[in-house]
Scaffold this motif. Sequence first.
Motif, PDB file in Angstrom:
ATOM      1  N   LYS A 392       0.805  -1.213   0.000  1.00 30.09           N
ATOM      2  CA  LYS A 392       0.000   0.000   0.000  1.00 30.09           C
ATOM      3  C   LYS A 392       0.845   1.273   0.000  1.00 30.09           C
ATOM      4  CE  LYS A 392      -3.668  -2.268   2.696  1.00 30.09           C
ATOM      5  NZ  LYS A 392      -4.802  -2.234   1.777  1.00 30.09           N
ATOM      6  N   TRP A 393       1.980   1.259   0.724  1.00 32.26           N
ATOM      7  CA  TRP A 393       2.723   2.497   0.968  1.00 32.26           C
ATOM      8  C   TRP A 393       4.083   2.545   0.299  1.00 32.26           C
ATOM      9  CZ3 TRP A 393       1.737   1.976   6.944  1.00 32.26           C
ATOM     10  CH2 TRP A 393       0.371   2.163   7.191  1.00 32.26           C
ATOM     11  N   GLY A 394       4.528   1.457  -0.277  1.00 28.54           N
ATOM     12  CA  GLY A 394       5.820   1.452  -0.938  1.00 28.54           C
ATOM     13  C   GLY A 394       6.950   1.069  -0.003  1.00 28.54           C
ATOM     14  N   LEU A 395       8.152   0.969  -0.575  1.00 32.40           N
ATOM     15  CA  LEU A 395       9.297   0.412   0.138  1.00 32.40           C
ATOM     16  C   LEU A 395       9.739   1.274   1.318  1.00 32.40           C
ATOM     17  CD1 LEU A 395      11.649  -1.538   0.502  1.00 32.40           C
ATOM     18  CD2 LEU A 395      12.848  -0.340  -1.347  1.00 32.40           C
ATOM     19  N   THR A 396       9.965   2.567   1.096  1.00 32.01           N
ATOM     20  CA  THR A 396      10.550   3.411   2.143  1.00 32.01           C
ATOM     21  C   THR A 396       9.647   3.479   3.368  1.00 32.01           C
ATOM     22  OG1 THR A 396      11.657   4.735   0.445  1.00 32.01           O
ATOM     23  CG2 THR A 396      11.515   5.669   2.653  1.00 32.01           C
ATOM     24  N   ALA A 397       8.357   3.743   3.144  1.00 32.50           N
ATOM     25  CA  ALA A 397       7.421   3.838   4.270  1.00 32.50           C
ATOM     26  C   ALA A 397       7.268   2.503   4.976  1.00 32.50           C
ATOM     27  CB  ALA A 397       6.064   4.340   3.779  1.00 32.50           C
ATOM     28  N   SER A 398       7.255   1.424   4.202  1.00 32.98           N
ATOM     29  CA  SER A 398       7.076   0.102   4.829  1.00 32.98           C
ATOM     30  C   SER A 398       8.288  -0.275   5.667  1.00 32.98           C
ATOM     31  CB  SER A 398       6.802  -0.966   3.770  1.00 32.98           C
ATOM     32  OG  SER A 398       7.937  -1.230   2.975  1.00 32.98           O
ATOM     33  N   LEU A 399       9.485   0.169   5.265  1.00 33.88           N
ATOM     34  CA  LEU A 399      10.664  -0.107   6.086  1.00 33.88           C
ATOM     35  C   LEU A 399      10.530   0.568   7.453  1.00 33.88           C
ATOM     36  CD1 LEU A 399      13.716   0.233   3.656  1.00 33.88           C
ATOM     37  CD2 LEU A 399      12.989  -1.825   4.872  1.00 33.88           C
ATOM     38  N   ALA A 400      10.108   1.822   7.443  1.00 36.08           N
ATOM     39  CA  ALA A 400       9.986   2.559   8.707  1.00 36.08           C
ATOM     40  C   ALA A 400       8.831   2.030   9.552  1.00 36.08           C
ATOM     41  CB  ALA A 400       9.796   4.046   8.414  1.00 36.08           C
ATOM     42  N   PHE A 401       7.639   1.988   8.971  1.00 28.92           N
ATOM     43  CA  PHE A 401       6.467   1.572   9.739  1.00 28.92           C
ATOM     44  C   PHE A 401       6.474   0.071  10.017  1.00 28.92           C
ATOM     45  CE2 PHE A 401       4.861   5.603   7.951  1.00 28.92           C
ATOM     46  CZ  PHE A 401       4.442   6.209   9.125  1.00 28.92           C
ATOM     47  N   GLY A 402       6.994  -0.703   9.051  1.00 27.25           N
ATOM     48  CA  GLY A 402       7.072  -2.142   9.264  1.00 27.25           C
ATOM     49  C   GLY A 402       8.017  -2.496  10.394  1.00 27.25           C
ATOM     50  N   GLY A 403       9.167  -1.814  10.429  1.00 26.75           N
ATOM     51  CA  GLY A 403      10.108  -2.034  11.524  1.00 26.75           C
ATOM     52  C   GLY A 403       9.505  -1.644  12.863  1.00 26.75           C
TER      53      GLY A 403
END
Length: 550
Positions: A392-403
């Motif tokens: 939904k949010w792409g790589l950069t956002a998912s790295l931050a929020f996923g972490g």
Amino acid sequence: MADIEREAMEYDVVIVGAGPAGLSAAIRLKQLDADCNVVVLEKGSEVGAHILSGAVLDPCGIDALMPDWREKGAPITVPVKEDKFYMLGEAGQLRVPNFPMPPLMNNHGNYIVSMGNVCRWMAEQAEELGVEIFPGMACSEIVYGDNGEVKGVVAGEFGKNPDGSIGDSYEPGMELHGKYVFLSEGVRGSLSKQVIAKYELDKGKEPQKYGIGMKEIWEIDPAKHKEGSVTHTMGWPLNKNAGGGSFIYHLDNNQVYVGFVVHLGYKNPHVFPYMEFQRFKHHPIVADLLEGGKRVAYGARAITEGGYQSMPKMVAPGVALLGCSVGMVNVPRIKGNHNAMLSGKAAAEAAYAAIQADRSGDELTEYEKEVREGAIGADLKKVRNVKPMWSKWGLTASLAFGGFDMWCNTLFGGSIFGTMQHGKSDADATEPASKHKEIDYPKPDGKLSFDRLTNVAFSFTNHEESQPAHLTLKDPSIPVSVNLPKYAGPSARYCPAGVYEFVQEDGKEPRFQINFQNCVHCKTCDIKDPSQNIVWTTPQGGDGPNYPNM
């Protein structure tokens, strides 16, 4: 073919698929009861022939199944010594530090393995316990009992003509009946798909999500080899075209696994996953590593990526789904073999208890409870939002929020995001070609990058050409009338083996051609076809890839 008479053999448990889940189940059943009558049916020419995985193995699964695996000489001998993550640009890279990552992302204590060789070794252990293992036995049908329960499978059918009629050398195969049938076929198994549909096991669940994983084994210059080194990358060359990333694992004997995963939820039908993989190898950090080396093997396999919220119900009367038939891959860890082993162990224990209590043929609810509430569920629940965030949010956002989300789940046992939804299936995610630009892919150079047909030769794939094609079309007109004009014929690109072609001859309408002999059994076509018109079925036993040590 219901009117064909077949001999039947009776077993306590019939297991379809000699992967880590099926073999773990077989071993555990014999550990619990030496007299339990267990058979494992494997469509590959030998155990391991159709096994393809990264693989960095978390040993918790085999620890639980066989704590003495080291003493028994398991081919699990290359511990991870260093673990690196990079964000790639076209000409450079940025190292992502390890310290902010949740503990579950740490590969300390894990091993770089060939899962094909691990499965060969597990098969030996199973046979020593008295398990019957029959390779080259594709299972073509489910056998149902009088009350609608799964009673067994049909295996070993050979000799049909290309049109499906009975040939002169036809062998009808046998029915193998069990008090329980375990389906451990791997990703998108043909029998598992039928059982899920018949019993509506996915009702109320999020759609399953998938990736296509492609892998080459390289022998490299010994001076560049670092046994135990693990590298993962994200970013280039995929960038915003698709989610995914790479892995580079240094095992022993100067060999390196070079792999690339493309999430199949991409929108642009012009994306060519195989060519993204080939382009990736020209990045300086990869090209420098591979220069002077040689590729010795190639293969491809779909990966279940939906995780916790996409797991269907795992049991129906007489049958249980194991491992990747359910979808137990921890996506950010890029690991699922440990969960496959744990699922096989849990299914065996539930079946043993049911047989002892004379409850044969009912639903193994204790198995499902153990998967969802035990170690497997705990492993997958912590990372359940990483995949939908990425989509939904792409790589950069998912790295931050996923972490952040993984840390919350690790420290507090919950997530402020709850459980996110995946939304569309990978097939439905495909958009019309008119909404997207074509992608210009460099021509393979024959040194680092290779065309598909050249690489398929390194999968050692073979199919008997006189049999019916195991790739069938619900409507033969759709590829040319719908998929070509609307989606620019994506099957010609998403298949990593060059099975599908749109043949254009002067003065004639385009013609859709299926080169089923090339098929490496990855199942991508069954997953990604936007019209859901292609159905993957099993070819006759022994056909397909013959992976040496994938």
